[in-house]
Design a protein around this motif. Structure first.
Motif, short mmCIF file in Angstrom:
data_model
loop_
_atom_site.label_atom_id
_atom_site.label_comp_id
_atom_site.label_asym_id
_atom_site.label_seq_id
_atom_site.Cartn_x
_atom_site.Cartn_y
_atom_site.Cartn_z
N VAL A 44 0.85 -1.19 0.00
CA VAL A 44 0.00 0.00 0.00
C VAL A 44 0.88 1.24 0.00
O VAL A 44 1.83 1.33 0.79
CB VAL A 44 -0.94 0.04 1.23
N ILE A 45 0.57 2.18 -0.89
CA ILE A 45 1.18 3.51 -0.90
C ILE A 45 0.09 4.50 -0.53
O ILE A 45 -0.97 4.52 -1.17
CB ILE A 45 1.78 3.87 -2.27
N SER A 46 0.34 5.28 0.50
CA SER A 46 -0.59 6.34 0.90
C SER A 46 -0.15 7.61 0.18
O SER A 46 0.92 8.15 0.46
CB SER A 46 -0.55 6.53 2.41
N MET A 47 -0.96 8.08 -0.74
CA MET A 47 -0.59 9.22 -1.58
C MET A 47 -1.32 10.47 -1.14
O MET A 47 -2.54 10.55 -1.22
CB MET A 47 -0.93 8.90 -3.04
N VAL A 73 -5.75 0.01 6.70
CA VAL A 73 -4.86 -0.95 6.05
C VAL A 73 -3.41 -0.62 6.44
O VAL A 73 -3.10 0.53 6.71
CB VAL A 73 -5.02 -0.95 4.51
N PRO A 74 -2.52 -1.60 6.44
CA PRO A 74 -1.11 -1.31 6.73
C PRO A 74 -0.47 -0.60 5.55
O PRO A 74 -0.52 -1.07 4.42
CB PRO A 74 -0.49 -2.68 6.97
N VAL A 75 0.14 0.55 5.80
CA VAL A 75 0.76 1.35 4.74
C VAL A 75 2.25 1.05 4.71
O VAL A 75 2.91 1.01 5.75
CB VAL A 75 0.50 2.85 4.99
N ASP A 76 2.79 0.86 3.50
CA ASP A 76 4.20 0.57 3.34
C ASP A 76 5.01 1.82 3.06
O ASP A 76 6.11 1.98 3.56
CB ASP A 76 4.40 -0.46 2.22
N VAL A 77 4.51 2.71 2.19
CA VAL A 77 5.23 3.93 1.83
C VAL A 77 4.25 5.09 1.83
O VAL A 77 3.13 4.97 1.31
CB VAL A 77 5.90 3.80 0.44
N ARG A 122 6.27 -1.54 10.86
CA ARG A 122 6.89 -0.22 10.66
C ARG A 122 6.73 0.20 9.20
O ARG A 122 7.20 -0.48 8.31
CB ARG A 122 8.38 -0.26 10.98
N PRO A 123 6.13 1.38 8.91
CA PRO A 123 6.04 1.88 7.54
C PRO A 123 7.30 2.66 7.16
O PRO A 123 8.14 2.95 7.99
CB PRO A 123 4.84 2.82 7.60
#
Length: 180
Positions: free
Chosen positions: A96-99, A122-126, A162-163
């Motif tokens: 997942v990318i949170s933009m 949701v778990p965000v990666d970047v 950890r994101p």
């Protein structure tokens, strides 16, 4: 038998590298644009920025064909269950990318109707910062995700919860924000 169950030796080491390369070279994003950030996300897929060179030619409309969700824009309380359902339907491994500021923290919409950060759902990666972030920022977030997939760090970090923030990536070429 999963790849993690194999004993590490001279044969499985290159096999892991091959799997990571294949995952990195074939990330397929799901189309999940919610607000003004979605226009910038669409521009990233256009001819000027051309994310096809990273193996991401087509934004998938079915979550079962996608392994990357780019949450572009503010998430309302009514949209949160839909976002979670789409995430749950995506194939593993998924990222997942949170933009944008609105997706990351709720932005200037600090009220009861907007989720104050998509990482609650949701778990965000970047995280890709900006309001709205430019296509270059999204491409940098995608390249950051690719590097995390290549090194295998993203799977370790996912287990720890950890994101990654774009300003915290080593050697990213961007100035780091001062720490408090």
């Amino acid at each position: 038998m999963a790849l993690e169950d194999l004993q590490h030796n001279f044969l499985t080491g290159p096999l892991e590298d091959l799997v990571r390369w294949a995952r990195r070279a074939s990330v397929w994003p799901a189309s999940f644009g919610l607000a003004c950030c979605a226009i910038e996300m669409m521009a990233t897929g256009g001819a000027d920025f051309d994310i096809a060179r990273y193996g991401m030619e087509v934004f998938r409309n079915s979550p079962r064909q996608a392994d990357l969700m780019i949450v572009a824009g503010r998430v309302s309380q009514k949209m949160a269950p839909v976002l979670r359902q789409v995430y749950d339907q995506m194939m593993e491994p998924k990222w997942v990318i949170s933009m944008g500021v609105c997706a990351s923290t709720g932005g200037l919409f600090n009220n009861y109707a907007i989720v104050q950060g998509v990482d609650q759902i949701v778990p965000v990666d970047v995280y890709a910062p900006g309001c709205p972030p430019s296509p270059e920022t999204l491409m940098h977030a995608i390249l950051t995700l690719h590097e995390q997939i290549r090194t295998g760090e993203i799977m370790k970090r996912r287990h720890e919860g950890r994101p990654v923030h774009l300003d915290a990536t080593p050697n990213s070429g961007l100035p780091r924000s001062p720490s408090p």
